[in-house]
Design an enzyme around this catalytic site. Structure first.
Site, mmCIF file in Angstrom:
data_model
loop_
_atom_site.group_PDB
_atom_site.id
_atom_site.type_symbol
_atom_site.label_atom_id
_atom_site.label_comp_id
_atom_site.label_asym_id
_atom_site.label_seq_id
_atom_site.Cartn_x
_atom_site.Cartn_y
_atom_site.Cartn_z
ATOM 1 N N SER A 45 0.801 -1.232 0.000
ATOM 2 C CA SER A 45 0.000 0.000 0.000
ATOM 3 C C SER A 45 0.831 1.277 0.000
ATOM 4 O O SER A 45 0.327 2.334 -0.383
ATOM 5 C CB SER A 45 -0.948 0.018 1.202
ATOM 6 N N LYS A 93 0.183 4.874 6.762
ATOM 7 C CA LYS A 93 -0.280 5.677 5.621
ATOM 8 C C LYS A 93 0.336 7.074 5.710
ATOM 9 O O LYS A 93 0.975 7.432 6.687
ATOM 10 C CB LYS A 93 -1.806 5.807 5.608
#
Length: 212
Positions: A45, A93
């Site tokens: 990711s 993230k």
């Protein structure tokens, strides 16, 4: 006499060794709990800023004194609905928007804008299509106060705010609370040939404050 002194020093060393080891273990536990912790990257990711099996060092103390800033890479306790695997509690993230920010995808050059300022996201993975690297899906949201809009650098393969917003159409479920943040990832330390600092991109410095 010398032999007796040496014997006494040896005996003293062996008596003190368990105490020294105990202190070292306590210090290591305290540092891990409150100051620094290592995390490994389990997914794609954040490619190619972070690749699978990279190891990062996370500062757990910094957000005791301030909130996360745009552009920082953070580790946080994920909401349960974000998890494809219940055991995957820690996510990593990049912060795109903070409380009050209006985050929009996308402008005419297919760039995300924050409070009207286009982001030049040079860190994005474009392996699946440079034209849609910023986001394969449009959105226009305002981040609630005390919450963060976070996205992976690999927007095609990231369970992040964009994906959750498209799934729930609920801004609270699509953002994370600042209280859920564990710390800031600031360096890649393994493997050695990928060692690097995770600095804040210059593009975030020009973002204006949200309108009241």
């Amino acid at each position: 006499m010398i032999d007796e002194q040496q014997t006494q020093r040896r005996n003293t060393f062996w008596r003190e060794l368990p105490i020294l080891l105990g202190v070292a273990i306590v210090v290591a536990i305290l540092v891990r709990a409150f100051v620094l912790q290592t995390f490994y990257i389990p997914s794609e990711s954040m490619e190619h800023t972070l690749n699978i099996n990279d190891r990062v060092l996370v500062n757990k103390l910094v957000y005791d004194f301030r909130d996360p800033h745009r552009g920082e890479v953070i580790v946080f306790n994920s909401p349960e609905e974000w998890r494809s695997d219940p055991s995957e509690t820690d996510f990593i993230k990049r912060v795109i928007g903070v409380g009050g920010d209006r985050v929009v995808c996308c402008d005419a050059q297919h760039r995300i804008t924050v409070n009207g300022k286009a982001l030049n996201e040079t860190y994005l993975d474009s392996d699946d299509g440079a034209d849609l690297a910023a986001s394969p899906d449009p959105f226009d949201i305002t981040v609630p106060q005390g919450r963060l809009w976070v996205m992976g650098d690999n927007r095609f393969h990231s369970g992040d705010s964009r994906e959750q917003y498209l799934r729930f159409h609920d801004i609270d479920k699509a953002t994370i609370s600042t209280d859920a943040v564990i710390g800031r990832a600031f360096v890649v330390f393994w493997p050695f040939d990928r060692a690097s600092w995770l600095s804040v991109p210059g593009t975030d410095s020009g973002v204006p404050n949200p309108r009241p």
